[in-house]
Design a protein around this motif. Sequence first.
Motif, PDB file in Angstrom:
ATOM      1  N   SER A  55      10.951 -16.765  56.149  1.00  0.00           N
ATOM      2  CA  SER A  55      11.462 -16.469  57.475  1.00  0.00           C
ATOM      3  C   SER A  55      11.049 -17.564  58.464  1.00  0.00           C
ATOM      4  O   SER A  55       9.936 -18.092  58.397  1.00  0.00           O
ATOM      5  CB  SER A  55      10.898 -15.122  57.924  1.00  0.00           C
ATOM      6  N   LYS A  56      11.936 -17.876  59.388  1.00  0.00           N
ATOM      7  CA  LYS A  56      11.617 -18.897  60.393  1.00  0.00           C
ATOM      8  C   LYS A  56      10.436 -18.469  61.259  1.00  0.00           C
ATOM      9  O   LYS A  56       9.589 -19.291  61.605  1.00  0.00           O
ATOM     10  CB  LYS A  56      12.836 -19.176  61.274  1.00  0.00           C
ATOM     11  N   LYS A  57      10.375 -17.179  61.605  1.00  0.00           N
ATOM     12  CA  LYS A  57       9.273 -16.704  62.439  1.00  0.00           C
ATOM     13  C   LYS A  57       7.950 -16.723  61.686  1.00  0.00           C
ATOM     14  O   LYS A  57       6.917 -17.084  62.244  1.00  0.00           O
ATOM     15  CB  LYS A  57       9.571 -15.302  62.963  1.00  0.00           C
ATOM     16  N   ILE A  58       7.974 -16.350  60.419  1.00  0.00           N
ATOM     17  CA  ILE A  58       6.749 -16.401  59.614  1.00  0.00           C
ATOM     18  C   ILE A  58       6.320 -17.851  59.433  1.00  0.00           C
ATOM     19  O   ILE A  58       5.135 -18.177  59.551  1.00  0.00           O
ATOM     20  CB  ILE A  58       6.939 -15.706  58.251  1.00  0.00           C
ATOM     21  N   ASP A  59       7.275 -18.723  59.173  1.00  0.00           N
ATOM     22  CA  ASP A  59       6.970 -20.148  58.991  1.00  0.00           C
ATOM     23  C   ASP A  59       6.345 -20.733  60.256  1.00  0.00           C
ATOM     24  O   ASP A  59       5.345 -21.460  60.191  1.00  0.00           O
ATOM     25  CB  ASP A  59       8.246 -20.906  58.618  1.00  0.00           C
ATOM     26  N   ALA A  60       6.905 -20.395  61.417  1.00  0.00           N
ATOM     27  CA  ALA A  60       6.360 -20.897  62.684  1.00  0.00           C
ATOM     28  C   ALA A  60       4.967 -20.331  62.943  1.00  0.00           C
ATOM     29  O   ALA A  60       4.060 -21.065  63.382  1.00  0.00           O
ATOM     30  CB  ALA A  60       7.298 -20.536  63.828  1.00  0.00           C
ATOM     31  N   ALA A  61       4.773 -19.045  62.664  1.00  0.00           N
ATOM     32  CA  ALA A  61       3.458 -18.426  62.861  1.00  0.00           C
ATOM     33  C   ALA A  61       2.426 -19.023  61.916  1.00  0.00           C
ATOM     34  O   ALA A  61       1.272 -19.240  62.296  1.00  0.00           O
ATOM     35  CB  ALA A  61       3.548 -16.914  62.668  1.00  0.00           C
ATOM     36  N   LEU A  62       2.842 -19.305  60.688  1.00  0.00           N
ATOM     37  CA  LEU A  62       1.945 -19.933  59.715  1.00  0.00           C
ATOM     38  C   LEU A  62       1.545 -21.328  60.177  1.00  0.00           C
ATOM     39  O   LEU A  62       0.376 -21.717  60.082  1.00  0.00           O
ATOM     40  CB  LEU A  62       2.618 -19.988  58.341  1.00  0.00           C
ATOM     41  N   LYS A  63       2.498 -22.072  60.696  1.00  0.00           N
ATOM     42  CA  LYS A  63       2.222 -23.418  61.204  1.00  0.00           C
ATOM     43  C   LYS A  63       1.204 -23.357  62.342  1.00  0.00           C
ATOM     44  O   LYS A  63       0.251 -24.141  62.378  1.00  0.00           O
ATOM     45  CB  LYS A  63       3.521 -24.068  61.682  1.00  0.00           C
ATOM     46  N   ASP A  64       1.388 -22.403  63.267  1.00  0.00           N
ATOM     47  CA  ASP A  64       0.448 -22.231  64.380  1.00  0.00           C
ATOM     48  C   ASP A  64      -0.933 -21.818  63.885  1.00  0.00           C
ATOM     49  O   ASP A  64      -1.954 -22.283  64.412  1.00  0.00           O
ATOM     50  CB  ASP A  64       0.976 -21.193  65.372  1.00  0.00           C
ATOM     51  N   LEU A  65      -0.976 -20.957  62.870  1.00  0.00           N
ATOM     52  CA  LEU A  65      -2.256 -20.516  62.310  1.00  0.00           C
ATOM     53  C   LEU A  65      -2.991 -21.687  61.662  1.00  0.00           C
ATOM     54  O   LEU A  65      -4.195 -21.860  61.864  1.00  0.00           O
ATOM     55  CB  LEU A  65      -2.036 -19.386  61.305  1.00  0.00           C
TER      56      LEU A  65
ATOM     57  N   GLN B 261     -15.864 -21.133  70.911  1.00  0.00           N
ATOM     58  CA  GLN B 261     -15.328 -19.831  71.293  1.00  0.00           C
ATOM     59  C   GLN B 261     -13.836 -19.911  71.600  1.00  0.00           C
ATOM     60  O   GLN B 261     -13.069 -19.030  71.224  1.00  0.00           O
ATOM     61  CB  GLN B 261     -16.086 -19.275  72.496  1.00  0.00           C
ATOM     62  N   ARG B 262     -13.433 -20.970  72.285  1.00  0.00           N
ATOM     63  CA  ARG B 262     -12.012 -21.159  72.590  1.00  0.00           C
ATOM     64  C   ARG B 262     -11.210 -21.305  71.304  1.00  0.00           C
ATOM     65  O   ARG B 262     -10.149 -20.708  71.146  1.00  0.00           O
ATOM     66  CB  ARG B 262     -11.840 -22.404  73.468  1.00  0.00           C
ATOM     67  N   ALA B 263     -11.744 -22.094  70.373  1.00  0.00           N
ATOM     68  CA  ALA B 263     -11.064 -22.306  69.093  1.00  0.00           C
ATOM     69  C   ALA B 263     -10.997 -21.000  68.297  1.00  0.00           C
ATOM     70  O   ALA B 263      -9.977 -20.699  67.668  1.00  0.00           O
ATOM     71  CB  ALA B 263     -11.773 -23.392  68.291  1.00  0.00           C
ATOM     72  N   SER B 264     -12.066 -20.208  68.321  1.00  0.00           N
ATOM     73  CA  SER B 264     -12.080 -18.918  67.623  1.00  0.00           C
ATOM     74  C   SER B 264     -11.043 -17.973  68.205  1.00  0.00           C
ATOM     75  O   SER B 264     -10.345 -17.261  67.472  1.00  0.00           O
ATOM     76  CB  SER B 264     -13.465 -18.268  67.723  1.00  0.00           C
ATOM     77  N   SER B 265     -10.916 -17.987  69.520  1.00  0.00           N
ATOM     78  CA  SER B 265      -9.934 -17.149  70.187  1.00  0.00           C
ATOM     79  C   SER B 265      -8.518 -17.539  69.777  1.00  0.00           C
ATOM     80  O   SER B 265      -7.665 -16.678  69.547  1.00  0.00           O
ATOM     81  CB  SER B 265     -10.106 -17.277  71.700  1.00  0.00           C
ATOM     82  N   LYS B 266      -8.274 -18.825  69.667  1.00  0.00           N
ATOM     83  CA  LYS B 266      -6.940 -19.302  69.264  1.00  0.00           C
ATOM     84  C   LYS B 266      -6.641 -18.926  67.811  1.00  0.00           C
ATOM     85  O   LYS B 266      -5.509 -18.581  67.476  1.00  0.00           O
ATOM     86  CB  LYS B 266      -6.824 -20.802  69.481  1.00  0.00           C
ATOM     87  N   VAL B 267      -7.653 -18.967  66.949  1.00  0.00           N
ATOM     88  CA  VAL B 267      -7.457 -18.550  65.557  1.00  0.00           C
ATOM     89  C   VAL B 267      -7.112 -17.060  65.506  1.00  0.00           C
ATOM     90  O   VAL B 267      -6.185 -16.649  64.805  1.00  0.00           O
ATOM     91  CB  VAL B 267      -8.704 -18.848  64.691  1.00  0.00           C
ATOM     92  N   ALA B 268      -7.849 -16.257  66.265  1.00  0.00           N
ATOM     93  CA  ALA B 268      -7.586 -14.810  66.276  1.00  0.00           C
ATOM     94  C   ALA B 268      -6.177 -14.511  66.783  1.00  0.00           C
ATOM     95  O   ALA B 268      -5.467 -13.679  66.209  1.00  0.00           O
ATOM     96  CB  ALA B 268      -8.630 -14.101  67.139  1.00  0.00           C
ATOM     97  N   ALA B 269      -5.763 -15.199  67.839  1.00  0.00           N
ATOM     98  CA  ALA B 269      -4.420 -14.976  68.389  1.00  0.00           C
ATOM     99  C   ALA B 269      -3.346 -15.413  67.391  1.00  0.00           C
ATOM    100  O   ALA B 269      -2.338 -14.722  67.200  1.00  0.00           O
ATOM    101  CB  ALA B 269      -4.258 -15.727  69.710  1.00  0.00           C
ATOM    102  N   ALA B 270      -3.564 -16.544  66.743  1.00  0.00           N
ATOM    103  CA  ALA B 270      -2.595 -17.046  65.764  1.00  0.00           C
ATOM    104  C   ALA B 270      -2.532 -16.133  64.545  1.00  0.00           C
ATOM    105  O   ALA B 270      -1.451 -15.891  63.995  1.00  0.00           O
ATOM    106  CB  ALA B 270      -2.948 -18.475  65.350  1.00  0.00           C
TER     107      ALA B 270
END
Length: 98
Positions: free
Chosen positions: A2-12, A34-43
């Motif tokens: 899926s394009k959305k899964i692919d994009a989310a995977l790329k962001d993760l 902490q900022r990087a951890s927050s971005k990982v959790a959001a992704a």
Amino acid sequence: MSKKIDAALKDLKKALNAHADAVGGSAVSLKKAQRASSKVAAAASAYAEAVHTKSGMGNPFDDMAQPGLERATIASLAAERDSIAHHLTGPIQVQKQT
């Protein structure tokens, strides 16, 4: 895929790489980590949501152990927080000392 899964995977992947860079050096900045951890959790949340939306499957990260606190402790703290928030929705009552 899926394009959305692919994009989310790329962001993760991007968030994980940035996190590794932030915490992998000899001097680790707490704010940057902490900022990087927050971005990982959001992704990771965005990825899980994309997977659920496309396939109906559950969160692939649900079974991961949280470092630090046990799940029961986290659940207890969340329930206590919610209870306090619920009680504070009205006026705060001051109790007199006896």
